[in-house]
Design a protein around this motif. Structure first.
Motif, PDB file in Angstrom:
ATOM      1  N   ILE A  30      15.468  10.215 -36.008  1.00 29.52           N
ATOM      2  CA  ILE A  30      14.751   9.243 -35.185  1.00 29.52           C
ATOM      3  C   ILE A  30      13.529   9.924 -34.584  1.00 29.52           C
ATOM      4  O   ILE A  30      13.613  11.008 -34.026  1.00 29.52           O
ATOM      5  CB  ILE A  30      15.674   8.730 -34.059  1.00 29.52           C
ATOM      6  N   ARG A  31      12.405   9.286 -34.706  1.00 30.44           N
ATOM      7  CA  ARG A  31      11.171   9.837 -34.153  1.00 30.44           C
ATOM      8  C   ARG A  31      10.823   9.104 -32.864  1.00 30.44           C
ATOM      9  O   ARG A  31      10.982   7.893 -32.793  1.00 30.44           O
ATOM     10  CB  ARG A  31      10.028   9.662 -35.137  1.00 30.44           C
ATOM     11  N   PRO A  32      10.352   9.855 -31.848  1.00 30.50           N
ATOM     12  CA  PRO A  32       9.879   9.181 -30.643  1.00 30.50           C
ATOM     13  C   PRO A  32       8.820   8.147 -31.011  1.00 30.50           C
ATOM     14  O   PRO A  32       7.954   8.403 -31.846  1.00 30.50           O
ATOM     15  CB  PRO A  32       9.298  10.315 -29.808  1.00 30.50           C
ATOM     16  N   GLY A  33       8.913   6.971 -30.436  1.00 31.64           N
ATOM     17  CA  GLY A  33       7.959   5.915 -30.736  1.00 31.64           C
ATOM     18  C   GLY A  33       8.422   5.000 -31.852  1.00 31.64           C
ATOM     19  O   GLY A  33       7.992   3.867 -31.958  1.00 31.64           O
ATOM     20  N   GLN A  34       9.309   5.502 -32.740  1.00 29.26           N
ATOM     21  CA  GLN A  34       9.839   4.686 -33.817  1.00 29.26           C
ATOM     22  C   GLN A  34      10.696   3.564 -33.228  1.00 29.26           C
ATOM     23  O   GLN A  34      10.672   2.442 -33.699  1.00 29.26           O
ATOM     24  CB  GLN A  34      10.675   5.545 -34.756  1.00 29.26           C
ATOM     25  N   LYS A  35      11.445   3.878 -32.207  1.00 26.89           N
ATOM     26  CA  LYS A  35      12.208   2.913 -31.440  1.00 26.89           C
ATOM     27  C   LYS A  35      11.757   3.096 -29.998  1.00 26.89           C
ATOM     28  O   LYS A  35      11.759   4.222 -29.491  1.00 26.89           O
ATOM     29  CB  LYS A  35      13.704   3.181 -31.576  1.00 26.89           C
ATOM     30  N   PRO A  36      11.363   2.018 -29.316  1.00 23.06           N
ATOM     31  CA  PRO A  36      10.764   2.169 -27.987  1.00 23.06           C
ATOM     32  C   PRO A  36      11.665   2.843 -26.957  1.00 23.06           C
ATOM     33  O   PRO A  36      11.175   3.399 -25.986  1.00 23.06           O
ATOM     34  CB  PRO A  36      10.430   0.739 -27.565  1.00 23.06           C
ATOM     35  N   TRP A  37      12.985   2.817 -27.163  1.00 22.26           N
ATOM     36  CA  TRP A  37      13.886   3.429 -26.193  1.00 22.26           C
ATOM     37  C   TRP A  37      14.071   4.924 -26.433  1.00 22.26           C
ATOM     38  O   TRP A  37      14.670   5.610 -25.637  1.00 22.26           O
ATOM     39  CB  TRP A  37      15.244   2.713 -26.178  1.00 22.26           C
ATOM     40  N   ILE A  38      13.553   5.446 -27.540  1.00 21.96           N
ATOM     41  CA  ILE A  38      13.597   6.882 -27.806  1.00 21.96           C
ATOM     42  C   ILE A  38      12.305   7.493 -27.271  1.00 21.96           C
ATOM     43  O   ILE A  38      11.222   7.197 -27.761  1.00 21.96           O
ATOM     44  CB  ILE A  38      13.737   7.182 -29.313  1.00 21.96           C
ATOM     45  N   VAL A  39      12.457   8.335 -26.258  1.00 22.93           N
ATOM     46  CA  VAL A  39      11.276   8.890 -25.589  1.00 22.93           C
ATOM     47  C   VAL A  39      10.831  10.188 -26.244  1.00 22.93           C
ATOM     48  O   VAL A  39       9.698  10.304 -26.691  1.00 22.93           O
ATOM     49  CB  VAL A  39      11.569   9.116 -24.080  1.00 22.93           C
ATOM     50  N   LYS A  40      11.721  11.173 -26.284  1.00 19.74           N
ATOM     51  CA  LYS A  40      11.393  12.489 -26.844  1.00 19.74           C
ATOM     52  C   LYS A  40      12.649  13.091 -27.445  1.00 19.74           C
ATOM     53  O   LYS A  40      13.758  12.639 -27.192  1.00 19.74           O
ATOM     54  CB  LYS A  40      10.889  13.441 -25.748  1.00 19.74           C
ATOM     55  N   LYS A  41      12.440  14.153 -28.216  1.00 17.24           N
ATOM     56  CA  LYS A  41      13.555  14.928 -28.746  1.00 17.24           C
ATOM     57  C   LYS A  41      13.360  16.375 -28.313  1.00 17.24           C
ATOM     58  O   LYS A  41      12.236  16.871 -28.250  1.00 17.24           O
ATOM     59  CB  LYS A  41      13.623  14.823 -30.264  1.00 17.24           C
ATOM     60  N   TYR A  42      14.480  17.037 -28.031  1.00 24.00           N
ATOM     61  CA  TYR A  42      14.445  18.419 -27.568  1.00 24.00           C
ATOM     62  C   TYR A  42      15.449  19.252 -28.351  1.00 24.00           C
ATOM     63  O   TYR A  42      16.424  18.741 -28.879  1.00 24.00           O
ATOM     64  CB  TYR A  42      14.822  18.498 -26.084  1.00 24.00           C
ATOM     65  N   ARG A  43      15.195  20.557 -28.374  1.00 22.24           N
ATOM     66  CA  ARG A  43      16.146  21.521 -28.937  1.00 22.24           C
ATOM     67  C   ARG A  43      16.526  22.479 -27.813  1.00 22.24           C
ATOM     68  O   ARG A  43      15.656  23.056 -27.154  1.00 22.24           O
ATOM     69  CB  ARG A  43      15.528  22.296 -30.096  1.00 22.24           C
ATOM     70  N   ASP A  44      17.838  22.652 -27.590  1.00 21.23           N
ATOM     71  CA  ASP A  44      18.278  23.562 -26.534  1.00 21.23           C
ATOM     72  C   ASP A  44      18.435  24.979 -27.078  1.00 21.23           C
ATOM     73  O   ASP A  44      18.181  25.237 -28.257  1.00 21.23           O
ATOM     74  CB  ASP A  44      19.549  23.044 -25.849  1.00 21.23           C
ATOM     75  N   ARG A  45      18.866  25.886 -26.232  1.00 21.48           N
ATOM     76  CA  ARG A  45      19.001  27.301 -26.612  1.00 21.48           C
ATOM     77  C   ARG A  45      20.018  27.519 -27.727  1.00 21.48           C
ATOM     78  O   ARG A  45      19.968  28.516 -28.436  1.00 21.48           O
ATOM     79  CB  ARG A  45      19.427  28.122 -25.396  1.00 21.48           C
ATOM     80  N   ASP A  46      20.983  26.583 -27.827  1.00 19.20           N
ATOM     81  CA  ASP A  46      22.012  26.693 -28.865  1.00 19.20           C
ATOM     82  C   ASP A  46      21.634  25.944 -30.132  1.00 19.20           C
ATOM     83  O   ASP A  46      22.482  25.708 -30.991  1.00 19.20           O
ATOM     84  CB  ASP A  46      23.345  26.171 -28.337  1.00 19.20           C
ATOM     85  N   ALA A  47      20.371  25.533 -30.245  1.00 22.85           N
ATOM     86  CA  ALA A  47      19.826  24.817 -31.408  1.00 22.85           C
ATOM     87  C   ALA A  47      20.368  23.397 -31.547  1.00 22.85           C
ATOM     88  O   ALA A  47      20.266  22.796 -32.599  1.00 22.85           O
ATOM     89  CB  ALA A  47      20.021  25.601 -32.692  1.00 22.85           C
ATOM     90  N   ASN A  48      20.942  22.852 -30.468  1.00 24.81           N
ATOM     91  CA  ASN A  48      21.372  21.454 -30.473  1.00 24.81           C
ATOM     92  C   ASN A  48      20.172  20.556 -30.227  1.00 24.81           C
ATOM     93  O   ASN A  48      19.317  20.869 -29.398  1.00 24.81           O
ATOM     94  CB  ASN A  48      22.412  21.188 -29.381  1.00 24.81           C
ATOM     95  N   ILE A  49      20.106  19.429 -30.943  1.00 24.95           N
ATOM     96  CA  ILE A  49      19.022  18.474 -30.757  1.00 24.95           C
ATOM     97  C   ILE A  49      19.484  17.401 -29.770  1.00 24.95           C
ATOM     98  O   ILE A  49      20.585  16.854 -29.900  1.00 24.95           O
ATOM     99  CB  ILE A  49      18.618  17.815 -32.093  1.00 24.95           C
ATOM    100  N   TRP A  50      18.652  17.111 -28.781  1.00 22.89           N
ATOM    101  CA  TRP A  50      18.910  16.107 -27.760  1.00 22.89           C
ATOM    102  C   TRP A  50      17.841  15.031 -27.854  1.00 22.89           C
ATOM    103  O   TRP A  50      16.661  15.337 -27.982  1.00 22.89           O
ATOM    104  CB  TRP A  50      18.886  16.730 -26.367  1.00 22.89           C
ATOM    105  N   THR A  51      18.259  13.784 -27.775  1.00 28.72           N
ATOM    106  CA  THR A  51      17.342  12.653 -27.822  1.00 28.72           C
ATOM    107  C   THR A  51      17.269  12.030 -26.441  1.00 28.72           C
ATOM    108  O   THR A  51      18.294  11.598 -25.907  1.00 28.72           O
ATOM    109  CB  THR A  51      17.834  11.599 -28.845  1.00 28.72           C
ATOM    110  N   GLN A  52      16.071  12.011 -25.864  1.00 28.89           N
ATOM    111  CA  GLN A  52      15.897  11.400 -24.542  1.00 28.89           C
ATOM    112  C   GLN A  52      15.823   9.887 -24.700  1.00 28.89           C
ATOM    113  O   GLN A  52      15.012   9.367 -25.463  1.00 28.89           O
ATOM    114  CB  GLN A  52      14.623  11.923 -23.874  1.00 28.89           C
ATOM    115  N   LEU A  53      16.706   9.190 -24.002  1.00 22.25           N
ATOM    116  CA  LEU A  53      16.859   7.750 -24.127  1.00 22.25           C
ATOM    117  C   LEU A  53      16.375   7.055 -22.862  1.00 22.25           C
ATOM    118  O   LEU A  53      16.747   7.447 -21.761  1.00 22.25           O
ATOM    119  CB  LEU A  53      18.338   7.424 -24.370  1.00 22.25           C
ATOM    120  N   SER A  54      15.545   6.037 -23.018  1.00 21.79           N
ATOM    121  CA  SER A  54      15.092   5.234 -21.885  1.00 21.79           C
ATOM    122  C   SER A  54      15.901   3.946 -21.834  1.00 21.79           C
ATOM    123  O   SER A  54      15.728   3.053 -22.674  1.00 21.79           O
ATOM    124  CB  SER A  54      13.605   4.901 -22.018  1.00 21.79           C
ATOM    125  N   LEU A  55      16.794   3.838 -20.857  1.00 23.12           N
ATOM    126  CA  LEU A  55      17.583   2.619 -20.699  1.00 23.12           C
ATOM    127  C   LEU A  55      16.691   1.457 -20.281  1.00 23.12           C
ATOM    128  O   LEU A  55      16.940   0.309 -20.665  1.00 23.12           O
ATOM    129  CB  LEU A  55      18.701   2.841 -19.690  1.00 23.12           C
TER     130      LEU A  55
END
Length: 196
Positions: free
Chosen positions: A157-182
């Motif tokens: 999922i790319r930010p902007g592809q769906k309006p509720w997806i704001v950004k994506k992040y990678r943490d120190r453990d290489a996990n991907i997190w998707t920021q969701l706008s309720l």
């Protein structure tokens, strides 16, 4: 304590009690910390960019504390006939009927399996939308400022592809997190139409 009780070997029940007590203490500490941060977020006090981390299906999401409300067990929900398969049903949260949505299914992925770790994260009252998300697991508070913002080149999922997806992040453990706008999710026309 008399001599006989001190010399008595510990039973398996005795060995499990400290762990259960420790888990309860940690849960209370987590809940107190979460309440404190949510109150700080609602009052406008500066919170170090902490967000609630949840797992929905197999995807990690970050929810803004100002948009997130109460977290309750997903135990008792009532199905509503003639609704889409991503509409799980309604749940009674503190006397309010709250509609529960499986975001994974709404986005076209597999249905979230209901088990003992599932919770419902209600939307904040400020959104004026009596709904909640079914989450597979609550992962605790996360600080997006400590993560690396990602450009989506993995076909996800790319930010902007769906309006509720704001950004994506990678943490120190290489996990991907998707920021969701309720707030953006509750404005989506597909999300608002639950009927078949």
């Amino acid at each position: 304590m008399d001599q006989t009780s001190r010399d008595k070997p510990a039973t398996s029940l005795d060995r499990t009690r400290p762990d259960a007590g420790l888990r309860r203490t940690r849960l209370r500490e987590f809940q107190a910390q979460l309440v404190e941060r949510m109150q700080a977020a609602q009052s406008g006090a500066r919170v170090s960019a902490s967000q609630l981390g949840v797992m929905i299906g197999q995807v990690r999401y970050l929810l803004d504390l100002q948009e997130s409300g109460e977290i309750v067990s997903a135990g008792s929900m009532t199905k509503v006939p003639l609704t889409k398969d991503w509409y799980v049903g309604v749940s009674n949260i503190r006397g309010n009927l709250t509609s529960v949505v499986d975001l994974a299914r709404f986005e076209g992925r597999d249905v979230t399996n209901l088990d003992h770790s599932c919770r419902v994260v209600a939307f904040a009252p400020s959104l004026a939308f009596n709904s909640g998300l079914l989450v597979s697991q609550v992962l605790g508070l996360r600080n997006a400022a400590e993560m690396e913002e990602q450009e989506s080149s993995d076909g996800g999922i790319r930010p902007g592809q769906k309006p509720w997806i704001v950004k994506k992040y990678r943490d120190r453990d290489a996990n991907i997190w998707t920021q969701l706008s309720l707030a953006a999710l509750v404005q989506d026309q597909d999300f608002l139409h639950i009927g078949l």
